[in-house]
Design an enzyme around this catalytic site. Structure first.
Site, mmCIF file in Angstrom:
data_model
loop_
_atom_site.group_PDB
_atom_site.id
_atom_site.type_symbol
_atom_site.label_atom_id
_atom_site.label_comp_id
_atom_site.label_asym_id
_atom_site.label_seq_id
_atom_site.Cartn_x
_atom_site.Cartn_y
_atom_site.Cartn_z
ATOM 1 N N ASN A 13 0.781 -1.169 -0.044
ATOM 2 C CA ASN A 13 0.068 0.034 -0.180
ATOM 3 C C ASN A 13 0.761 1.311 0.019
ATOM 4 O O ASN A 13 1.377 1.637 1.011
ATOM 5 C CB ASN A 13 -0.985 0.062 1.106
ATOM 6 C CG ASN A 13 -1.709 1.112 1.158
ATOM 7 O OD1 ASN A 13 -1.588 2.107 0.920
ATOM 8 N ND2 ASN A 13 -3.027 1.011 1.953
ATOM 9 N N ASP A 72 -1.001 -3.671 10.013
ATOM 10 C CA ASP A 72 -2.453 -3.945 9.552
ATOM 11 C C ASP A 72 -3.373 -2.970 10.188
ATOM 12 O O ASP A 72 -3.276 -2.761 11.503
ATOM 13 C CB ASP A 72 -2.875 -5.375 10.073
ATOM 14 C CG ASP A 72 -3.894 -5.872 9.411
ATOM 15 O OD1 ASP A 72 -3.587 -6.237 7.975
ATOM 16 O OD2 ASP A 72 -5.208 -6.062 9.667
ATOM 17 N N ASP A 156 -10.318 8.069 4.579
ATOM 18 C CA ASP A 156 -10.175 9.416 5.086
ATOM 19 C C ASP A 156 -11.317 10.356 4.755
ATOM 20 O O ASP A 156 -11.405 11.476 5.502
ATOM 21 C CB ASP A 156 -8.844 9.928 4.475
ATOM 22 C CG ASP A 156 -7.749 9.281 5.235
ATOM 23 O OD1 ASP A 156 -7.707 8.471 6.275
ATOM 24 O OD2 ASP A 156 -6.493 9.049 4.808
ATOM 25 N N ARG A 182 -1.774 5.517 13.033
ATOM 26 C CA ARG A 182 -0.475 4.781 12.441
ATOM 27 C C ARG A 182 0.600 5.588 13.038
ATOM 28 O O ARG A 182 1.375 5.111 13.345
ATOM 29 C CB ARG A 182 -0.738 5.073 10.899
ATOM 30 C CG ARG A 182 0.630 4.609 10.047
ATOM 31 C CD ARG A 182 0.305 4.446 8.733
ATOM 32 N NE ARG A 182 -0.582 3.244 8.420
ATOM 33 C CZ ARG A 182 -1.968 3.442 7.963
ATOM 34 N NH1 ARG A 182 -2.359 4.932 7.697
ATOM 35 N NH2 ARG A 182 -2.673 2.625 7.757
#
Ligand code: ITT
Length: 200
Positions: A13, A72, A156, A182
């Site tokens: 990603n 993850d 988002d 994150r």
């Protein structure tokens, strides 16, 4: 000359890689598995973020030397009993299709007054095929009724973090990286690497 230590992200990603790279700055040389075409695709067969992060970190760490970090992550919505959760990347029926995922979320949430949600991120750090540590980060917020903003990825445009009136996609990467799930997990990874593993 100082050579920064290398950290390999067990992800394909590109958005995750860009966020993590921006947050680490020049402290580490950050690569992801797209730089190693020989690396296998890891099936995410776990039922939790931790299980899937372990599968990715260990699977890649068995193939490559050095520090490997897997992320993850996903969105948990209270009115949907925690969905999309570990199924976040294929909620709309097609792996990695953000448009379908967001559409599916809007449809499921259309009649819901309760909008509370959170992003969760679990990271596993591995080396030589063994888990060294795991970390997690959460950001609380709410789901809005129509997408807003152009930045970021995934959900988002539909998520407003607590304390703000704009979505992550409106706030942009710089602000998102100061408060995201994150960034909170990554801060713990950095502490761990700095205190335990890497020469100061
Ligand atoms: P890798 O497994 O290769 O790392 P992936 O995108 O499949 O990439 P995950 O299995 O962790 O990663 O699924 C994460 C999904 O959760 C992602 O596709 C988004 O739909 C959502 N997600 C995670 N973090 C997000 C964020 O910061 N902003 C928006 N959506 C996010």
């Amino acid at each position: 000359m100082h050579v920064p230590p290398r950290l390999i992200l067990a992800t394909r990603n590109a958005h995750k890689t860009a966020e993590i790279r921006a947050m680490l700055g020049d402290r580490y040389e950050v690569l992801d598995v797209t730089a190693f075409p020989e690396c296998p695709h890891i099936e995410e067969t776990g039922t939790t973020f931790l299980e899937n992060a372990r599968l990715k970190a260990l699977g890649i760490s068995r193939q490559l030397d050095g520090w490997v970090l897997a992320d993850d992550s996903g969105l948990e919505v209270d009115a949907l009993d925690g969905a999309p959760g570990v199924g976040s990347s294929s909620y709309g029926g097609e792996e990695g299709n953000n448009v379908l995922n967001n559409l599916c979320l809007l449809v499921e949430m259309a009649d819901k007054a309760e909008r509370r949600a959170r992003f969760r991120c679990t990271m596993v750090l591995a080396r030589d095929g063994r888990e060294q540590a795991n970390f997690s980060g959460v950001v609380e917020g709410r789901i809005i009724h129509a997408p807003r903003g152009e930045h970021g990825f995934g959900y988002d445009p539909l998520f407003i973090p607590d304390g703000y009136e704009k979505t992550f996609a409106e706030l942009g990467e710089e602000v998102k990286n100061t408060l995201s799930h994150r960034s909170r997990a990554l801060a713990k990874v950095i502490d761990f690497l700095t205190n335990n593993c890497l020469p100061k």
